[in-house]
Design an enzyme around this catalytic site. Structure first.
Site, PDB file in Angstrom:
ATOM      1  N   ARG A  62      11.476  -5.824   4.120  1.00  0.00           N
ATOM      2  CA  ARG A  62      11.486  -4.435   4.284  1.00  0.00           C
ATOM      3  C   ARG A  62      12.635  -3.915   4.877  1.00  0.00           C
ATOM      4  O   ARG A  62      12.517  -4.519   6.001  1.00  0.00           O
ATOM      5  CB  ARG A  62       9.807  -4.479   4.674  1.00  0.00           C
ATOM      6  N   ARG A 114      -0.063  -8.869  12.546  1.00  0.00           N
ATOM      7  CA  ARG A 114      -0.687  -7.760  12.581  1.00  0.00           C
ATOM      8  C   ARG A 114      -1.257  -8.843  11.472  1.00  0.00           C
ATOM      9  O   ARG A 114      -2.410  -8.249  11.180  1.00  0.00           O
ATOM     10  CB  ARG A 114       0.506  -6.997  11.136  1.00  0.00           C
ATOM     11  N   LYS A 136       0.749  -0.948  -0.088  1.00  0.00           N
ATOM     12  CA  LYS A 136       0.010   0.152  -0.112  1.00  0.00           C
ATOM     13  C   LYS A 136       0.886   1.101  -0.017  1.00  0.00           C
ATOM     14  O   LYS A 136       0.598   1.921  -1.118  1.00  0.00           O
ATOM     15  CB  LYS A 136      -0.987  -0.510   1.271  1.00  0.00           C
ATOM     16  N   ARG A 145      -8.902   1.366   9.481  1.00  0.00           N
ATOM     17  CA  ARG A 145      -8.308  -0.653   9.063  1.00  0.00           C
ATOM     18  C   ARG A 145      -9.645  -1.475  10.633  1.00  0.00           C
ATOM     19  O   ARG A 145      -9.668  -2.946   9.562  1.00  0.00           O
ATOM     20  CB  ARG A 145      -7.310  -0.061  10.680  1.00  0.00           C
TER      21      ARG A 145
HETATM   22  P1  AMP Z   1       0.862   0.793   9.495  1.00  0.00           P
HETATM   23  O1  AMP Z   1       2.331   1.268   8.861  1.00  0.00           O
HETATM   24  O2  AMP Z   1       0.094   0.952   8.151  1.00  0.00           O
HETATM   25  O3  AMP Z   1       1.574  -0.755   8.686  1.00  0.00           O
HETATM   26  O4  AMP Z   1       0.596   0.851  10.378  1.00  0.00           O
HETATM   27  C1  AMP Z   1       1.659   0.373  11.503  1.00  0.00           C
HETATM   28  C2  AMP Z   1       0.804   0.270  12.991  1.00  0.00           C
HETATM   29  O5  AMP Z   1       0.503   1.518  13.126  1.00  0.00           O
HETATM   30  C3  AMP Z   1      -0.458  -0.769  13.036  1.00  0.00           C
HETATM   31  O6  AMP Z   1       0.027  -2.594  12.970  1.00  0.00           O
HETATM   32  C4  AMP Z   1      -0.959  -0.021  13.941  1.00  0.00           C
HETATM   33  O7  AMP Z   1      -0.841  -0.553  15.247  1.00  0.00           O
HETATM   34  C5  AMP Z   1      -0.997   1.091  13.625  1.00  0.00           C
HETATM   35  N1  AMP Z   1      -2.153   1.730  13.121  1.00  0.00           N
HETATM   36  C6  AMP Z   1      -2.216   2.302  11.489  1.00  0.00           C
HETATM   37  N2  AMP Z   1      -2.712   2.871  11.431  1.00  0.00           N
HETATM   38  C7  AMP Z   1      -3.996   2.571  12.122  1.00  0.00           C
HETATM   39  C8  AMP Z   1      -5.373   2.119  12.085  1.00  0.00           C
HETATM   40  N3  AMP Z   1      -5.809   2.803  11.014  1.00  0.00           N
HETATM   41  N4  AMP Z   1      -5.988   2.215  12.930  1.00  0.00           N
HETATM   42  C9  AMP Z   1      -5.035   1.401  14.258  1.00  0.00           C
HETATM   43  N5  AMP Z   1      -4.248   1.257  13.904  1.00  0.00           N
HETATM   44  C10 AMP Z   1      -3.260   1.822  12.960  1.00  0.00           C
END
Ligand code: AMP
Length: 210
Positions: A123, A167, A13, A88
């Protein structure tokens, strides 16, 4: 263009959002990047988010909704935006609608858990600007250094294999139901992950009619 990118952690993404953002001239709003910056700067939001992010859990909806509402009110979002990593959960998607934020499409990048687990091991993320790389599929020009800003490339704490599995579980339980949510609204578009970043971009551009 107001676009939501859906997909498992590591689906690509962030990478695709950066490419589309340049192509369409609209900003990407990545809640993950906003939270990581807040954690690095030790802000109240960052302190609240830290234990959730580092253990692969979701940060509470009210925190996320607050962050995104504030960010979308900024001037550069007037002509559109790409939401990467938000919503999410169903309550987050509902909250966007409740405050009158309607998107044109929710694009889901479809990919298997096995490919994700393999991919996350390679990554690397820039400590300063959050750009992402992959040691094999998308290496930086100079090993360990970000092409954009020269920052040091690091492994995100939550990219550790046990945390990736947690995750993925959270994704299937909490986030995947969003596909149905947007399907019912006629907004869902699905694209299969392709063997290269460029081919996935091509599939996305076609699906969105860009
Ligand atoms: P990402 O970089 O999108 O993989 O996000 C990393 C982490 O940030 C996730 O595993 C969550 O702990 C938190 N996070 C990011 N976006 C959200 C969201 N929309 N709702 C809840 N937690 C989020």
């Amino acid at each position: 263009m107001k676009l939501i990118l859906l997909g498992a952690p590591g689906a690509g993404k962030g990478t695709q959002a950066e490419i589309l953002s340049r192509k369409c001239g609209i900003p990407t709003i990545s809640t993950g990047n906003i939270l990581r910056a807040a954690m690095k700067n030790g802000t109240p939001v960052g302190l609240k988010a830290k234990e959730y992010v580092e253990s692969g859990k979701l940060v509470p909806d009210d925190v996320i909704i607050g962050i995104v509402r504030e960010r979308l009110a900024e001037d550069d979002c007037k002509n559109g935006y790409i939401l990467d990593g938000m919503p999410r959960t169903i309550p987050q998607a509902q909250a966007l609608e409740d405050v009158g934020i309607e998107v044109d499409a929710a694009l889901s990048i479809e990919i298997s858990d096995e490919v994700i687990i393999e991919r996350m091991a390679g990554r690397r993320t820039c400590k300063d600007c959050s750009a992402t790389y992959h040691v094999v599929n998308n290496p930086p020009k100079v090993e360990g250094k970000c092409d954009n800003c020269g920052g040091e490339l690091t492994i995100r704490k939550d990219d550790a294999p046990e945390t990736v599995k947690a995750r993925l579980d959270v994704y299937h339980k909490e986030t995947e139901p969003l596909k149905d949510f947007y399907e019912k609204r006629g907004k869902l578009k699905k694209v299969e992950n392709q063997p290269t970043i460029e081919l996935t971009t091509k599939a996305i551009v076609e699906a969105l009619g860009l």
